[in-house]
Scaffold this active site. Sequence first.
Site, PDB file in Angstrom:
ATOM      1  N   SER A  58       0.855  -6.329  -2.282  1.00 18.39           N
ATOM      2  CA  SER A  58      -0.483  -6.897  -2.098  1.00 18.39           C
ATOM      3  C   SER A  58      -1.502  -5.773  -2.088  1.00 18.39           C
ATOM      4  O   SER A  58      -1.166  -4.602  -1.863  1.00 18.39           O
ATOM      5  CB  SER A  58      -0.546  -7.660  -0.767  1.00 18.39           C
ATOM      6  OG  SER A  58      -1.875  -7.985  -0.410  1.00 18.39           O
ATOM      7  N   TYR A  60       0.211  -9.111   8.572  1.00 18.45           N
ATOM      8  CA  TYR A  60       0.441  -9.295   7.141  1.00 18.45           C
ATOM      9  C   TYR A  60       0.325  -7.952   6.419  1.00 18.45           C
ATOM     10  O   TYR A  60       1.147  -7.617   5.559  1.00 18.45           O
ATOM     11  CB  TYR A  60      -0.567 -10.297   6.578  1.00 18.45           C
ATOM     12  CG  TYR A  60      -0.451 -10.523   5.083  1.00 18.45           C
ATOM     13  CD1 TYR A  60       0.472 -11.434   4.575  1.00 18.45           C
ATOM     14  CD2 TYR A  60      -1.270  -9.835   4.183  1.00 18.45           C
ATOM     15  CE1 TYR A  60       0.579 -11.652   3.204  1.00 18.45           C
ATOM     16  CE2 TYR A  60      -1.164 -10.042   2.818  1.00 18.45           C
ATOM     17  CZ  TYR A  60      -0.236 -10.947   2.332  1.00 18.45           C
ATOM     18  OH  TYR A  60      -0.124 -11.157   0.974  1.00 18.45           O
TER      19      TYR A  60
END
Length: 251
Positions: A142, A155
Amino acid sequence: MSLELFDLRGRRALVTGSSQGIGFALAHGLADAGAEVILNGRDEEKLADAAGRIAGARQLPFDATDHQAVRAAVDRFETEVGAIDILVNNAGMQHRTPLEEFPADAFEKLLRTNVSTVFNVGQAVARHMIKRGAGKIINIASVQTALARPGIAPYTATKGAVGNLTKGMATDWAKYGLQCNAIAPGYFDTPLNAALVADPAFSAWLEKRTPAGRWGKVDELVGACIFLASDASSFVNGHVLYVDGGITASL
């Protein structure tokens, strides 16, 4: 001759979390490049629906957070059907809460879903790839592998782990003929980001923050995936490829 480097005919690709969103788009793109794709997810109804939209797609339902279930499913497939030549570790989730209020159980769930799945499926598939002396593993990282935003610290930690686990896979397995890399998407219009896409203030901020000035479209990740899955990337290993409209390149 150059285009043949990207030809995936005769190869089989397993994509985890591929009943929707980025996983489905990548599976569809790999199929278009000639690969036979294997869709994975926990919801068998959604998986069957997704498989019906990709010609020749197979289904391999299992819970990627369950190490033993993953090993059993992969071993059975390799024995009964054949080799998995390409693995895309895409299964993942998000949970947005200020760090000081973040529930411990949600943190543990993020770790299982975003990190343990990469280890579980990566190890199970790599055991077979190592015996064959060839294989492609593509982990979905990501933009948060490199950057952070308020409310998603756990996250961010998990995606940082995916980036470093990718480097570890390459370090351990390159000598066996495997190429292990990651794709790090920026902000894409997916079900995972539905709440952000629906937020006019966030979308306005994103358009100003991203040099490309917009959300990404999931199909724009396909080229990177085909590259990393193909012979074109035969000497690329341990790399995290950011597909983010320039967001990590600018202040």
